[in-house]
Design an enzyme around this catalytic site. Structure first.
Site, mmCIF file in Angstrom:
data_model
loop_
_atom_site.group_PDB
_atom_site.id
_atom_site.type_symbol
_atom_site.label_atom_id
_atom_site.label_comp_id
_atom_site.label_asym_id
_atom_site.label_seq_id
_atom_site.Cartn_x
_atom_site.Cartn_y
_atom_site.Cartn_z
ATOM 1 N N LYS A 53 0.835 -1.205 0.000
ATOM 2 C CA LYS A 53 0.000 0.000 0.000
ATOM 3 C C LYS A 53 0.871 1.257 0.000
ATOM 4 O O LYS A 53 0.549 2.256 -0.654
ATOM 5 C CB LYS A 53 -0.937 -0.021 1.212
ATOM 6 C CG LYS A 53 -2.077 -1.011 1.027
ATOM 7 C CD LYS A 53 -2.810 -1.354 2.295
ATOM 8 C CE LYS A 53 -3.780 -2.502 2.018
ATOM 9 N NZ LYS A 53 -4.307 -3.164 3.183
ATOM 10 N N GLN A 97 -5.290 -2.301 9.202
ATOM 11 C CA GLN A 97 -4.942 -3.572 8.564
ATOM 12 C C GLN A 97 -5.480 -4.736 9.397
ATOM 13 O O GLN A 97 -5.227 -4.821 10.594
ATOM 14 C CB GLN A 97 -3.413 -3.677 8.413
ATOM 15 C CG GLN A 97 -2.952 -4.887 7.638
ATOM 16 C CD GLN A 97 -3.406 -4.872 6.178
ATOM 17 O OE1 GLN A 97 -3.325 -3.858 5.494
ATOM 18 N NE2 GLN A 97 -3.899 -6.008 5.700
ATOM 19 N N ASP A 120 -11.724 1.832 3.078
ATOM 20 C CA ASP A 120 -11.949 0.393 2.878
ATOM 21 C C ASP A 120 -13.439 0.092 2.686
ATOM 22 O O ASP A 120 -13.798 -0.992 2.241
ATOM 23 C CB ASP A 120 -11.464 -0.390 4.117
ATOM 24 C CG ASP A 120 -10.156 -1.127 3.865
ATOM 25 O OD1 ASP A 120 -9.789 -1.305 2.682
ATOM 26 O OD2 ASP A 120 -9.511 -1.533 4.853
#
Ligand code: NDP
Length: 287
Positions: A53, A97, A120
């Protein structure tokens, strides 16, 4: 008919190039798009994903801010770190995460991300908005799958779509996206009876189970589009999806692993982060 591979690398590169252009334009207007990634603990796979990322952010002209917390971080400490990022106007996207260590409740943590920074698309607000057909951040993996499906140019409306897997991050939002495109959607899971026959009736098949070779030849309708979300290690230790090789050849289009949905997931995260930064600039209605 020869099965055609949908090239995730090519599509993702195109998306990232567009994000880069738009990020440059935002910077020229005084906004530096920024994604904060919170990594708790030492999970090696998570560390690899986070590094990917960071590379994507660099490529797209997006600032990345990594917040590393130790394995024994408490829930309240993590929530405190998230509250700081939530209040920081220079941070446009926040991503925690997963998976998180056992002492932390992931649902509570996700719900603590402000919906307008939830790149997300996992918060209850964004999930609810997705189901209601309202503007939202769409979870990156299903968004990437839909873009790959659309890249074939085949119609989606009226087609029979089968999603195997019902997780909150892949299967459920994927089903919602396909439904919004007017496909006729069936969602299968570990209790589904007659799975092979259901899959064999699909014009569009999404495999999100997480088992190598799970989708076999007899589960594919000739001419179907197969989107393989699975990321697994095969018996030889190599990366593979849920689809076995002969099954892929029976499809009209399929996504490879590696080089498919995974790359598109990463590109969609960049797109969502850019969208979050642009919304701040435009003073757009908060999500
Ligand atoms: P989960 O483990 O959360 O979900 C797996 C789903 O598969 C569950 O809904 C489960 O059903 C279903 N399932 C398990 N066994 C069967 C069976 N025998 N028949 C039918 N359904 C079954 O996984 P995720 O959704 O998080 O991920 C799925 C895969 O996708 C993994 O390989 C993961 O690594 C990969 N992935 C890839 C991404 C990418 O960017 N390409 C992003 C995210 C995930 P039940 O609900 O009943 O248990």
């Amino acid at each position: 008919m020869t099965a055609q591979r949908i090239d995730g690398k090519l599509l993702a590169a195109g998306i990232k190039a567009r994000v880069r252009q738009q990020a440059d334009a935002l910077r020229a207007a005084g906004i530096r798009p920024c994604l904060a990634v919170v990594l708790v603990g030492e999970n090696p796979a998570s560390a690899v994903y986070v590094a990917g990322k960071e590379r994507d952010c660099a490529e797209c002209g997006i600032e990345s801010r990594l917040v590393r917390l130790p394995e024994d971080t408490t829930q309240s400490h993590l929530l405190g770190a998230l509250a700081e990022l939530a209040a920081d106007p220079s941070v446009h996207g926040i991503l925690v995460q997963l998976p998180l260590p056992a002492q932390i409740d992931p649902q509570q943590v996700i719900a603590a991300i402000p919906p307008e920074k939830d790149v997300d698309g996992f918060t209850p607000v964004n999930m609810g908005r997705l189901l209601l057909g309202q503007p939202c951040f769409v979870p990156c993996t299903p968004a990437g799958c839909l873009a790959m499906l659309q890249s074939t140019g085949l119609p989606i409306a009226g087609k029979r779509a089968v999603v195997v897997g019902r997780s909150n991050i892949v299967g459920k939002p994927m089903a919602a996206l396909l439904l919004a495109q007017n496909a006729t959607v069936t969602v299968c899971h570990s209790h589904t009876e007659g799975l092979a026959a259901i899959c064999a009736g699909a014009d569009i098949l999404v495999a999100a189970v997480g088992r190598p070779g799970f989708i076999t030849e007899e589960m594919i309708r000739p001419g179907a589009v197969v989107l393989d979300v699975g990321i697994n290690r095969g018996p030889d230790g190599r990366l593979c999806g849920d689809l076995d090789a002969p099954a892929a050849q029976k499809a009209a289009f399929y996504t490879p692993v590696p080089g498919g949905v995974g790359l598109m997931t990463r590109a969609m995260l960049m797109q969502n982060t850019l969208k979050a930064a642009a919304a701040q600039k435009g003073g757009a209605e908060p999500l």
